[in-house]
Motif scaffolding. Structure first.
Motif, PDB file in Angstrom:
ATOM      1  N   PHE A   1      43.953   9.484  32.095  1.00 27.81           N
ATOM      2  CA  PHE A   1      44.609   8.247  31.679  1.00 27.81           C
ATOM      3  C   PHE A   1      44.755   8.170  30.157  1.00 27.81           C
ATOM      4  O   PHE A   1      45.776   7.708  29.653  1.00 27.81           O
ATOM      5  CB  PHE A   1      43.837   7.028  32.205  1.00 27.81           C
ATOM      6  CG  PHE A   1      43.763   6.985  33.707  1.00 27.81           C
ATOM      7  CD1 PHE A   1      44.895   6.719  34.458  1.00 27.81           C
ATOM      8  CD2 PHE A   1      42.566   7.232  34.361  1.00 27.81           C
ATOM      9  CE1 PHE A   1      44.844   6.688  35.841  1.00 27.81           C
ATOM     10  CE2 PHE A   1      42.502   7.203  35.739  1.00 27.81           C
ATOM     11  CZ  PHE A   1      43.645   6.937  36.492  1.00 27.81           C
ATOM     12  N   VAL A   2      43.753   8.636  29.449  1.00 32.36           N
ATOM     13  CA  VAL A   2      43.814   8.636  27.979  1.00 32.36           C
ATOM     14  C   VAL A   2      44.909   9.591  27.507  1.00 32.36           C
ATOM     15  O   VAL A   2      45.692   9.259  26.610  1.00 32.36           O
ATOM     16  CB  VAL A   2      42.440   9.029  27.378  1.00 32.36           C
ATOM     17  CG1 VAL A   2      42.541   9.253  25.881  1.00 32.36           C
ATOM     18  CG2 VAL A   2      41.400   7.964  27.695  1.00 32.36           C
ATOM     19  N   PHE A   3      44.998  10.763  28.116  1.00 32.65           N
ATOM     20  CA  PHE A   3      46.021  11.747  27.742  1.00 32.65           C
ATOM     21  C   PHE A   3      47.424  11.189  27.985  1.00 32.65           C
ATOM     22  O   PHE A   3      48.314  11.326  27.142  1.00 32.65           O
ATOM     23  CB  PHE A   3      45.807  13.044  28.538  1.00 32.65           C
ATOM     24  CG  PHE A   3      46.840  14.096  28.255  1.00 32.65           C
ATOM     25  CD1 PHE A   3      46.800  14.834  27.079  1.00 32.65           C
ATOM     26  CD2 PHE A   3      47.869  14.344  29.157  1.00 32.65           C
ATOM     27  CE1 PHE A   3      47.752  15.806  26.806  1.00 32.65           C
ATOM     28  CE2 PHE A   3      48.827  15.312  28.887  1.00 32.65           C
ATOM     29  CZ  PHE A   3      48.762  16.042  27.715  1.00 32.65           C
ATOM     30  N   LYS A   4      47.641  10.538  29.140  1.00 35.44           N
ATOM     31  CA  LYS A   4      48.957   9.980  29.467  1.00 35.44           C
ATOM     32  C   LYS A   4      49.329   8.857  28.501  1.00 35.44           C
ATOM     33  O   LYS A   4      50.467   8.784  28.021  1.00 35.44           O
ATOM     34  CB  LYS A   4      48.959   9.459  30.908  1.00 35.44           C
ATOM     35  CG  LYS A   4      50.334   9.004  31.376  1.00 35.44           C
ATOM     36  CD  LYS A   4      50.290   8.498  32.795  1.00 35.44           C
ATOM     37  CE  LYS A   4      51.662   8.054  33.268  1.00 35.44           C
ATOM     38  NZ  LYS A   4      52.368   7.170  32.407  1.00 35.44           N
TER      39      LYS A   4
ATOM     40  N   ASN B   1      48.297   8.443  25.425  1.00 38.16           N
ATOM     41  CA  ASN B   1      48.559   9.052  24.121  1.00 38.16           C
ATOM     42  C   ASN B   1      49.947   9.697  24.094  1.00 38.16           C
ATOM     43  O   ASN B   1      50.675   9.600  23.107  1.00 38.16           O
ATOM     44  CB  ASN B   1      47.478  10.077  23.799  1.00 38.16           C
ATOM     45  CG  ASN B   1      47.505  10.502  22.346  1.00 38.16           C
ATOM     46  OD1 ASN B   1      47.901   9.742  21.481  1.00 38.16           O
ATOM     47  ND2 ASN B   1      47.085  11.720  22.085  1.00 38.16           N
ATOM     48  N   LYS B   2      50.332  10.352  25.196  1.00 36.16           N
ATOM     49  CA  LYS B   2      51.661  10.986  25.276  1.00 36.16           C
ATOM     50  C   LYS B   2      52.759   9.925  25.218  1.00 36.16           C
ATOM     51  O   LYS B   2      53.756  10.092  24.506  1.00 36.16           O
ATOM     52  CB  LYS B   2      51.745  11.782  26.573  1.00 36.16           C
ATOM     53  CG  LYS B   2      53.023  12.569  26.716  1.00 36.16           C
ATOM     54  CD  LYS B   2      52.998  13.391  27.991  1.00 36.16           C
ATOM     55  CE  LYS B   2      54.333  14.079  28.137  1.00 36.16           C
ATOM     56  NZ  LYS B   2      54.958  13.896  29.407  1.00 36.16           N
ATOM     57  N   ASP B   3      52.584   8.828  25.964  1.00 37.85           N
ATOM     58  CA  ASP B   3      53.570   7.732  25.943  1.00 37.85           C
ATOM     59  C   ASP B   3      53.689   7.122  24.550  1.00 37.85           C
ATOM     60  O   ASP B   3      54.790   6.815  24.084  1.00 37.85           O
ATOM     61  CB  ASP B   3      53.189   6.644  26.952  1.00 37.85           C
ATOM     62  CG  ASP B   3      53.294   7.129  28.387  1.00 37.85           C
ATOM     63  OD1 ASP B   3      53.965   8.165  28.617  1.00 37.85           O
ATOM     64  OD2 ASP B   3      52.699   6.493  29.266  1.00 37.85           O
ATOM     65  N   TYR B   4      52.559   6.979  23.883  1.00 33.67           N
ATOM     66  CA  TYR B   4      52.553   6.417  22.521  1.00 33.67           C
ATOM     67  C   TYR B   4      53.338   7.315  21.559  1.00 33.67           C
ATOM     68  O   TYR B   4      54.136   6.834  20.756  1.00 33.67           O
ATOM     69  CB  TYR B   4      51.109   6.242  22.049  1.00 33.67           C
ATOM     70  CG  TYR B   4      50.965   6.032  20.568  1.00 33.67           C
ATOM     71  CD1 TYR B   4      51.304   4.816  19.985  1.00 33.67           C
ATOM     72  CD2 TYR B   4      50.506   7.058  19.741  1.00 33.67           C
ATOM     73  CE1 TYR B   4      51.183   4.627  18.619  1.00 33.67           C
ATOM     74  CE2 TYR B   4      50.380   6.882  18.378  1.00 33.67           C
ATOM     75  CZ  TYR B   4      50.723   5.661  17.827  1.00 33.67           C
ATOM     76  OH  TYR B   4      50.603   5.483  16.472  1.00 33.67           O
ATOM     77  N   LYS B   5      53.139   8.624  21.661  1.00 29.42           N
ATOM     78  CA  LYS B   5      53.845   9.557  20.764  1.00 29.42           C
ATOM     79  C   LYS B   5      55.350   9.539  21.018  1.00 29.42           C
ATOM     80  O   LYS B   5      56.145   9.623  20.086  1.00 29.42           O
ATOM     81  CB  LYS B   5      53.293  10.968  20.932  1.00 29.42           C
ATOM     82  CG  LYS B   5      51.982  11.183  20.232  1.00 29.42           C
ATOM     83  CD  LYS B   5      51.614  12.635  20.258  1.00 29.42           C
ATOM     84  CE  LYS B   5      50.335  12.838  19.483  1.00 29.42           C
ATOM     85  NZ  LYS B   5      49.973  14.238  19.421  1.00 29.42           N
ATOM     86  N   GLU B   6      55.742   9.440  22.293  1.00 27.03           N
ATOM     87  CA  GLU B   6      57.177   9.384  22.605  1.00 27.03           C
ATOM     88  C   GLU B   6      57.805   8.111  22.040  1.00 27.03           C
ATOM     89  O   GLU B   6      58.896   8.141  21.478  1.00 27.03           O
ATOM     90  CB  GLU B   6      57.386   9.451  24.118  1.00 27.03           C
ATOM     91  CG  GLU B   6      57.140  10.843  24.683  1.00 27.03           C
ATOM     92  CD  GLU B   6      57.181  10.885  26.194  1.00 27.03           C
ATOM     93  OE1 GLU B   6      57.414   9.817  26.826  1.00 27.03           O
ATOM     94  OE2 GLU B   6      56.976  11.974  26.754  1.00 27.03           O
ATOM     95  N   TYR B   7      57.100   7.003  22.179  1.00 29.50           N
ATOM     96  CA  TYR B   7      57.608   5.744  21.628  1.00 29.50           C
ATOM     97  C   TYR B   7      57.681   5.813  20.103  1.00 29.50           C
ATOM     98  O   TYR B   7      58.627   5.327  19.491  1.00 29.50           O
ATOM     99  CB  TYR B   7      56.714   4.582  22.069  1.00 29.50           C
ATOM    100  CG  TYR B   7      57.109   3.264  21.465  1.00 29.50           C
ATOM    101  CD1 TYR B   7      58.211   2.568  21.929  1.00 29.50           C
ATOM    102  CD2 TYR B   7      56.384   2.732  20.397  1.00 29.50           C
ATOM    103  CE1 TYR B   7      58.587   1.358  21.371  1.00 29.50           C
ATOM    104  CE2 TYR B   7      56.756   1.527  19.823  1.00 29.50           C
ATOM    105  CZ  TYR B   7      57.858   0.848  20.318  1.00 29.50           C
ATOM    106  OH  TYR B   7      58.223  -0.341  19.748  1.00 29.50           O
TER     107      TYR B   7
END
Length: 197
Positions: free
Chosen positions: A178-181, A183-189
């Protein structure tokens, strides 16, 4: 020629910081588990009624606390210096690589995405290495010191404590996804936001 895509290169390049950082970290975490024992012996010495012996324990306890806190300060300072030097070197290498790229690379990729990858990925990498280095000492060395002390004092209670440590490790493994997902969403945004900017 140095391989800057390898983490060990940054440790080797900054060995003058890494060596005292490791020494102070080992002293801090290795001696932390002695403080409660000396504190307990100091309190026990009050029952004996020997004021000179109590004074010795109090002075040794104060010296040990000051020495441990001094090493803690040095460790934290040196870890920050190491992280900053590593971040600076990574940015230099990254920007040098960007300057050597073909112009077609910049027309086929979003500028915001390029900036985000270079700045946020470098920050995440250096913070990760810094935190990993800190956790090796603050978790592994300190935990081993406390476990050895606890086994020497009362092995049965220590075995009960180990059950909860294992449960927390298992829970952390489940949370990792959940933390990895997130973080990935945050970077895309963040990439979209930088592109708009």
């Amino acid at each position: 020629m140095r391989r800057y895509d390898k983490i060990r290169t940054y440790f080797k390049e900054n060995w003058l910081i890494v060596v005292p950082m490791c020494v102070t970290a080992l002293l801090f975490n290795g001696l932390m588990c002695l403080i409660p024992q000396i504190e307990g012996k100091t309190i026990d010495s009050l029952k004996e009624g020997n004021a000179y012996r109590t004074l010795q324990y109090v002075l040794f306890f104060l010296f040990l606390v000051l020495f441990v806190q001094f090493n803690r300060f040095c460790k934290r300072y040196l870890v920050r210096v190491f992280g900053n030097k590593m971040s600076l070197r990574m940015r230099q290498i990254s920007f040098k690589n960007l300057l050597n790229k073909e112009i077609s690379y910049f027309s086929s990729n979003d500028v915001g995405d390029i900036l985000n990858r270079n700045l946020s990925d470098i920050y995440d990498t250096t913070e990760g290495i810094r935190k990993m280095t800190t956790e090796v000492f603050d978790t592994i060395v300190l935990l081993l010191g406390y476990l050895i002390s606890m086994f020497l004092m009362d092995y049965q209670i220590t075995l009960y404590v180990l059950v909860f440590i294992l449960l927390s490790i298992i829970a952390a493994q489940f949370m990792k996804h959940f933390v990895f997902k997130s973080n990935k969403d945050y970077k895309e945004y963040l990439s979209v936001n930088k592109q708009l900017t």
